[in-house]
Design an enzyme around this catalytic site. Structure first.
Site, short mmCIF file in Angstrom:
data_model
loop_
_atom_site.label_atom_id
_atom_site.label_comp_id
_atom_site.label_asym_id
_atom_site.label_seq_id
_atom_site.Cartn_x
_atom_site.Cartn_y
_atom_site.Cartn_z
N SER A 239 0.83 -1.21 0.00
CA SER A 239 0.00 0.00 0.00
C SER A 239 0.86 1.25 0.00
CB SER A 239 -0.98 -0.03 1.17
OG SER A 239 -0.33 -0.07 2.41
N GLU A 269 11.83 6.03 -0.99
CA GLU A 269 12.03 5.27 -2.23
C GLU A 269 12.95 6.04 -3.16
OE1 GLU A 269 8.16 4.23 -3.80
OE2 GLU A 269 7.69 3.00 -2.04
N HIS A 292 8.19 -1.01 -5.74
CA HIS A 292 6.91 -0.29 -5.94
C HIS A 292 6.32 -0.58 -7.33
CE1 HIS A 292 4.50 3.42 -4.46
NE2 HIS A 292 3.75 2.62 -5.16
#
Ligand code: NAI
Length: 409
Positions: A239, A269, A292
């Site tokens: 998520s 990230e 991701h």
């Protein structure tokens, strides 16, 4: 003075950057528009050159639409972000200028659900770990700790768009499905809601997160919640990165309290594929790390193209702003036998009465009226039974509260 917009499709200048999917282009061409396509993103300077005459702008994640660009976007009706995020647009400036920004937050939900359920099986079979070993030359043929998912329990936290799809796919594997959501949600298939997060954690062999990032969901799975999970359970997060405390998860994996994890999203990230990635779970056994990519499929790209393309058309042709991320939401009905005035204005008292007085002045009957406001901006849609002359449109547009006024018929 505010600006004028009302003209046939072939005159509408649509600029699509960053190789927006062909499905969107086809959709627009079918509807009579002639979009201009560019493969690359545009810099701020390049955008400043072209933006004054653009009516609809389509971008992906690389083109930044700054407040300087928006100050010069004299003709701009709307921006479509052909992606999930909208950080690349100065949303507040777009709102100030009366420009709705649309994205496609749910086009890739099936892709996320598929990867989630695939990873449940991979974790159950310790397959990622065995694959890593085999790449390094170690043949570890053993059934130790490997189980089927049939008759196991999956607990889904967040039962919005993705959660129920995970539930249905997991059910097809013969899993028992529980979910917990802060809102009352209709269960799909044989899923059952739990009364609390704690109940879900205690029941589940696999816990999977599908909530948005909000102040309430930040760190919602930390040491205390992991301690409430079944010993030997697995945790999946596809998520948002800040929802799980990765240090606490690391401790639980190292102690064997948690048997495995699949993580697709991280608190920090890399901004590009050139950056090196490290996280507290790097190198741990039976941990699947993915960059991701939960929603990154060709099908999702196509869906995004179709969804944003349709949203832009619904806005230009009917005035619908459903799904706009920075704008009052209105979903007026299909336009039938009437003239529709769309007025975007500063959200101050008296706008409705000034506009209605001007409409009354031409002896028109108001068939329907919709108003919604968000922050400093209001959006009014009025359907009337008479043709809206250019004089009326202009007098509404010249009210000092008006930002943009269009007419549809
Ligand atoms: P959604 O908005 O449709 O559903 C989220 C659900 O979570 C809602 O039903 C909401 O009521 C519930 N919720 C909110 N706060 C909660 C709480 N504290 N406890 C329990 N439930 C709560 O979102 P959707 O489309 O299902 O996406 C879920 C997540 O997946 C989002 O964070 C989204 O950003 C992420 N996502 C990740 C992708 C990836 O590439 N890994 C791709 C697409 C979405």
């Amino acid at each position: 003075m505010a600006k004028q917009y009302s003209f046939p499709p072939e005159k509408m200048k649509i600029l699509l950057l960053e190789g927006v999917h062909q499905a969107c282009v086809d959709r627009l061409v079918q509807a009579g528009y002639r979009p201009e396509l560019l493969k690359a993103a545009m810099s701020e300077e390049e955008l400043l050159q072209v933006i004054p005459t653009v009516h609809l702008l389509g971008i992906r994640s690389k083109t930044r639409v700054t407040s300087r660009v928006l100050d010069n976007a004299k003709s701009l009706l709307a921006i479509g972000c052909f992606c999930i995020g909208t950080d690349q647009v100065d949303l507040a400036a777009a709102q100030r200028h009366g420009v709705p920004v649309f994205n496609a937050p749910f086009s890739n939900t099936r892709s996320v659900a598929e990867l989630t359920v695939a990873e449940v099986v991979m974790l159950a079979r310790r397959a990622a770990h065995k694959s890593q070993l085999l790449h390094r030359g170690t043949w570890e043929k053993s059934a130790d700790g490997c189980v089927e998912v049939r008759n196991k329990t999956i607990g889904i936290i967040g039962y919005g768009h993705i959660g129920p799809q995970v539930g249905l796919l997991a059910e097809a594997f013969g899993m028992k499905v529980y979910y917990f959501d802060v809102l009352a949600k209709l269960p799909l298939g044989t899923a059952s809601a739990t009364a609390s997060l704690d109940e879900l954690l205690a029941l589940s062999d696999f816990v999977t997160l599908h909530v948005p990032e909000t102040p309430e969901t930040r760190d919602m799975i930390g040491g205390a919640q992991i301690a409430k999970m079944k010993p030997g359970a697995c945790l999946l997060n596809l998520s948002r990165g800040r929802i799980v405390d990765l240090e606490a998860l690391r401790d639980a994996l190292l102690s064997g309290r948690i048997a495995g994890a699949a993580i697709d999203v991280f608190p920090e990230e890399p901004k590009s594929n050139d950056e090196v990635f490290q996280c507290p779970l790097s190198g741990l056994e039976n941990v699947i790390l993915t960059p991701h990519i939960g929603g990154s499929t060709i099908e999702a790209q196509r869906n995004i193209g179709l969804e944003v393309g349709s949203t832009l058309l619904k806005f230009t042709e009917a005035g619908s702003t459903t799904g706009a991320v920075n704008f009052p939401q209105l979903e007026p009905p299909v336009l039938r036998d009437c003239h529709r005035i769309l007025n975007i204005h500063r959200n101050v008292p008296g706008v409705l009465s000034s506009i209605n007085a001007l409409i009354a002045g031409i002896g028109a009957n108001i068939r329907a009226q919709f108003l919604s406001t968000l922050g400093d901006v209001g959006y009014l849609v009025v359907d009337i039974d008479k043709e809206v002359s250019e004089v009326l449109r202009r007098s509404i547009d010249e009210l000092d509260t008006s930002l943009r006024t269009r007419v549809l018929f």
